[in-house]
Design a protein around this motif. Structure first.
Motif, mmCIF file in Angstrom:
data_model
loop_
_atom_site.group_PDB
_atom_site.id
_atom_site.type_symbol
_atom_site.label_atom_id
_atom_site.label_comp_id
_atom_site.label_asym_id
_atom_site.label_seq_id
_atom_site.Cartn_x
_atom_site.Cartn_y
_atom_site.Cartn_z
ATOM 1 N N GLN A 81 1.249 -4.492 -7.825
ATOM 2 C CA GLN A 81 1.623 -4.628 -6.538
ATOM 3 C C GLN A 81 2.620 -5.978 -6.448
ATOM 4 O OE1 GLN A 81 1.792 -2.228 -4.312
ATOM 5 N NE2 GLN A 81 0.813 -1.034 -6.091
ATOM 6 N N TYR A 114 0.800 -1.126 0.091
ATOM 7 C CA TYR A 114 -0.025 0.055 -0.235
ATOM 8 C C TYR A 114 0.814 1.330 0.128
ATOM 9 C CZ TYR A 114 -4.126 -2.662 0.461
ATOM 10 O OH TYR A 114 -5.162 -3.512 0.420
ATOM 11 N N PRO A 125 -2.164 2.419 -5.343
ATOM 12 C CA PRO A 125 -2.716 1.376 -4.460
ATOM 13 C C PRO A 125 -3.692 2.002 -3.295
ATOM 14 C CG PRO A 125 -0.671 1.952 -3.428
ATOM 15 C CD PRO A 125 -0.520 2.358 -4.945
ATOM 16 N N TYR A 153 -5.055 -4.266 -9.253
ATOM 17 C CA TYR A 153 -3.958 -4.269 -8.013
ATOM 18 C C TYR A 153 -2.987 -5.200 -7.986
ATOM 19 C CZ TYR A 153 -2.897 -3.834 -2.888
ATOM 20 O OH TYR A 153 -2.190 -3.788 -1.804
#
Length: 293
Positions: free
Chosen positions: A99, A39, A51, A95
């Motif tokens: 990530q 995050y 994020p 996402y």
């Protein structure tokens, strides 16, 4: 040089006598650092934008649904708890694509994996920490909107028992989704040290498989072969989750015509999901077999 000119200097080297926290502490530290990094916490402001933006995009529709339910006095939520992640699958996939490479590709690119393994951290510790952190980050992304829906349902004074059961089913579904998507994202990302290639590859895996499966399912449904629709769902991550929750969690199938798998078909879906999760873990262990990657 004469003997008289020889000198011994005490430069202060001393043996470390403090506590040695060991592998478990190192594993927890790596998990915490990886989860925070998913995050953008502890990183630059630029790294936090995407994020946090995706997290907001995931929660915003849930908040709007709650507002509509409360103000309009609806008797049910506009979207079931088990349905929410399926509807928002594009955000979830994006996402993971953004990530998962961040979690593992940089370690491979900058050759920091041998540094981890030079400490009391073994291959299994590294893989478990990275896998658990990515799955936890995904669980937060998918579970918080369900929590918003649940709180809104209680605020709207909907039936407590029905909403609690639905919320529990939704949480089980997103937990399984988080493990599956995290494993696939990390395996694909660990193939290349280039983050850009990893992002493109993860997007391709989720997008192409879902597009192909949806197309073939639609063709099978139009031809009246509803039984084949459920089996075709075995070949895409999100349709696998859809099949499991349709068979065991009381969800309404997103398959064409709502033709979800039977209980036997749902069992096969569940076995495939569990096999993929275990397979992703095994592939990651194999990938990090050598410390000098």
């Amino acid at each position: 040089m004469t003997v008289d000119s020889t000198q011994i200097h005490n430069i202060g080297y001393r043996k470390y006598d403090g506590p040695r926290l060991g592998r478990s502490h190192a594993r927890r530290a790596l998990y915490s650092q990886s989860l925070r990094g998913a995050y953008g916490l502890g990183r630059s402001a630029k790294s936090k934008v995407l994020p946090m933006l995706l997290f907001a995009v995931m929660c915003l529709p849930a908040a709007i649904m709650v507002a509509v339910t409360v103000t309009a006095g609806l008797k049910t939520l506009p979207v079931d708890y088990t349905r929410y992640a399926v509807v928002m699958q594009a955000v979830i996939g994006l996402y993971v694509a953004s990530q998962a490479p961040q979690s593992v590709s940089r370690d491979l690119r900058f050759k920091t994996v041998p540094l981890y393994f030079s400490r009391p951290v073994e291959r299994v510790d590294y893989v478990l920490a990275k896998y658990a952190a990515m799955a936890s980050a995904l669980f937060l992304l998918t579970a918080v909107p369900l929590l918003v829906l649940y709180a809104g349902a209680l605020l709207a004074e909907l039936d407590f028992a029905d909403q609690t059961a639905g919320f529990g089913q939704g949480m089980v579904s997103v937990a399984l989704l988080s493990l599956l998507f995290a494993g696939i994202g990390l395996v694909v990302s660990a193939v290349t040290p280039r983050r850009g290639f990893g992002i493109a590859a993860v997007i391709a895996v989720f997008t192409i498989t879902y597009g192909a499966v949806s197309t073939v399912q639609a063709i099978a449904f139009q031809q009246g072969n509803t039984e084949a629709v459920g089996w075709i769902g075995l070949f895409s991550p999100i349709t696998l989750i859809d099949g499991v929750q349709t068979a065991f969690l009381g969800a309404t199938s997103a398959y064409p015509g709502g033709a979800g798998p039977s209980t036997a078909g749902g069992a096969v879906h569940l076995l495939v999901v569990l096999a993929l999760i275990a397979g992703c873990y095994g592939l990651l262990m194999r990938r990090y077999r050598k410390a000098g990657l």
